[in-house]
Design an enzyme around this catalytic site. Sequence first.
Site, PDB file in Angstrom:
ATOM      1  N   LYS A   9      61.701  15.629  29.511  1.00  0.00           N
ATOM      2  CA  LYS A   9      60.860  16.692  28.963  1.00  0.00           C
ATOM      3  C   LYS A   9      60.268  16.289  27.597  1.00  0.00           C
ATOM      4  CE  LYS A   9      63.635  20.316  31.204  1.00  0.00           C
ATOM      5  NZ  LYS A   9      64.378  21.559  30.926  1.00  0.00           N
ATOM      6  N   TYR A  49      58.141  25.639  37.928  1.00  0.00           N
ATOM      7  CA  TYR A  49      59.171  26.614  37.559  1.00  0.00           C
ATOM      8  C   TYR A  49      58.904  27.971  38.231  1.00  0.00           C
ATOM      9  CZ  TYR A  49      61.268  23.620  33.937  1.00  0.00           C
ATOM     10  OH  TYR A  49      61.938  22.613  33.266  1.00  0.00           O
ATOM     11  N   ASN A 112      66.482  20.914  26.423  1.00  0.00           N
ATOM     12  CA  ASN A 112      67.649  20.226  26.993  1.00  0.00           C
ATOM     13  C   ASN A 112      67.283  18.905  27.662  1.00  0.00           C
ATOM     14  OD1 ASN A 112      66.388  21.259  29.195  1.00  0.00           O
ATOM     15  ND2 ASN A 112      68.068  22.542  29.897  1.00  0.00           N
ATOM     16  N   HIS A 115      65.012  17.665  33.218  1.00  0.00           N
ATOM     17  CA  HIS A 115      65.088  18.554  34.381  1.00  0.00           C
ATOM     18  C   HIS A 115      65.557  17.719  35.562  1.00  0.00           C
ATOM     19  CE1 HIS A 115      64.132  21.525  37.438  1.00  0.00           C
ATOM     20  NE2 HIS A 115      63.646  20.510  38.137  1.00  0.00           N
ATOM     21  N   GLU A 126      59.707  19.886  44.594  1.00  0.00           N
ATOM     22  CA  GLU A 126      59.328  19.396  43.262  1.00  0.00           C
ATOM     23  C   GLU A 126      58.710  18.001  43.333  1.00  0.00           C
ATOM     24  OE1 GLU A 126      62.929  19.815  40.987  1.00  0.00           O
ATOM     25  OE2 GLU A 126      62.812  22.007  41.017  1.00  0.00           O
TER      26      GLU A 126
HETATM   27  P1  CMP Z   1      65.758  23.184  33.628  1.00  0.00           P
HETATM   28  O1  CMP Z   1      66.965  22.531  34.218  1.00  0.00           O
HETATM   29  O2  CMP Z   1      64.508  22.380  33.543  1.00  0.00           O
HETATM   30  O3  CMP Z   1      65.460  24.553  34.420  1.00  0.00           O
HETATM   31  C1  CMP Z   1      64.842  25.673  33.820  1.00  0.00           C
HETATM   32  C2  CMP Z   1      64.685  25.506  32.342  1.00  0.00           C
HETATM   33  O4  CMP Z   1      64.489  26.701  31.647  1.00  0.00           O
HETATM   34  C3  CMP Z   1      65.993  24.952  31.771  1.00  0.00           C
HETATM   35  O5  CMP Z   1      66.143  23.603  32.134  1.00  0.00           O
HETATM   36  C4  CMP Z   1      65.791  25.228  30.298  1.00  0.00           C
HETATM   37  O6  CMP Z   1      64.924  24.288  29.676  1.00  0.00           O
HETATM   38  C5  CMP Z   1      65.092  26.576  30.369  1.00  0.00           C
HETATM   39  N1  CMP Z   1      66.028  27.710  30.241  1.00  0.00           N
HETATM   40  C6  CMP Z   1      66.971  28.094  31.110  1.00  0.00           C
HETATM   41  N2  CMP Z   1      67.611  29.195  30.667  1.00  0.00           N
HETATM   42  C7  CMP Z   1      67.021  29.517  29.487  1.00  0.00           C
HETATM   43  C8  CMP Z   1      67.224  30.561  28.552  1.00  0.00           C
HETATM   44  N3  CMP Z   1      68.156  31.510  28.742  1.00  0.00           N
HETATM   45  N4  CMP Z   1      66.456  30.571  27.447  1.00  0.00           N
HETATM   46  C9  CMP Z   1      65.505  29.632  27.266  1.00  0.00           C
HETATM   47  N5  CMP Z   1      65.261  28.615  28.130  1.00  0.00           N
HETATM   48  C10 CMP Z   1      66.014  28.559  29.226  1.00  0.00           C
END
Ligand code: CMP
Length: 132
Positions: A9, A49, A112, A115, A126
């Site tokens: 990301k 998403y 984070n 993905h 995806e």
């Molecule tokens: P990802 O595994 O890419 O899947 C969905 C993404 O949404 C997740 O990683 C985070 O980057 C984001 N995400 C999930 N939960 C939250 C939350 N409670 N608040 C903000 N971002 C979130």
Amino acid sequence: MQKTLILCKPDAVSRGLSGEIISRFEKKGLKITALKMLRVTPELAKKHYAEHVGKEFYPSLEEYITSGDVIAAVLEGPEAISVVRLLVGPTNGIVAPAGTIRGDYSLSNQLNLVHASDSPASAEREITVFFS
Ligand code: CMP
């Protein structure tokens, strides 16, 4: 053999961690079968998403995922989907165990770094979204 999609990301790319992250997957033994750098548009974010559109955090998720370049890759190997998710760690970097990518390099639930597809159906969908 199974295929899965990963995204390094914008925070991973801007922090110079994409090489380290992809290297962990390669060292595990997974094969990179496709890879490209791109900028995610709001339209692509909504496709990728789709299950999160409408949730409270979606607007900031879209802002984040469109904020800079990402690297998308398809990884292949035995049980690739679960193997990659184990290497990546739980969503929230604050509680992700040390030794996982998020546990070692993230302190956020949103920023984070990576993905990774969570099921065979998600992986198939995806991969098509990013490598049609
Ligand atoms: P990802 O595994 O890419 O899947 C969905 C993404 O949404 C997740 O990683 C985070 O980057 C984001 N995400 C999930 N939960 C939250 C939350 N409670 N608040 C903000 N971002 C979130």
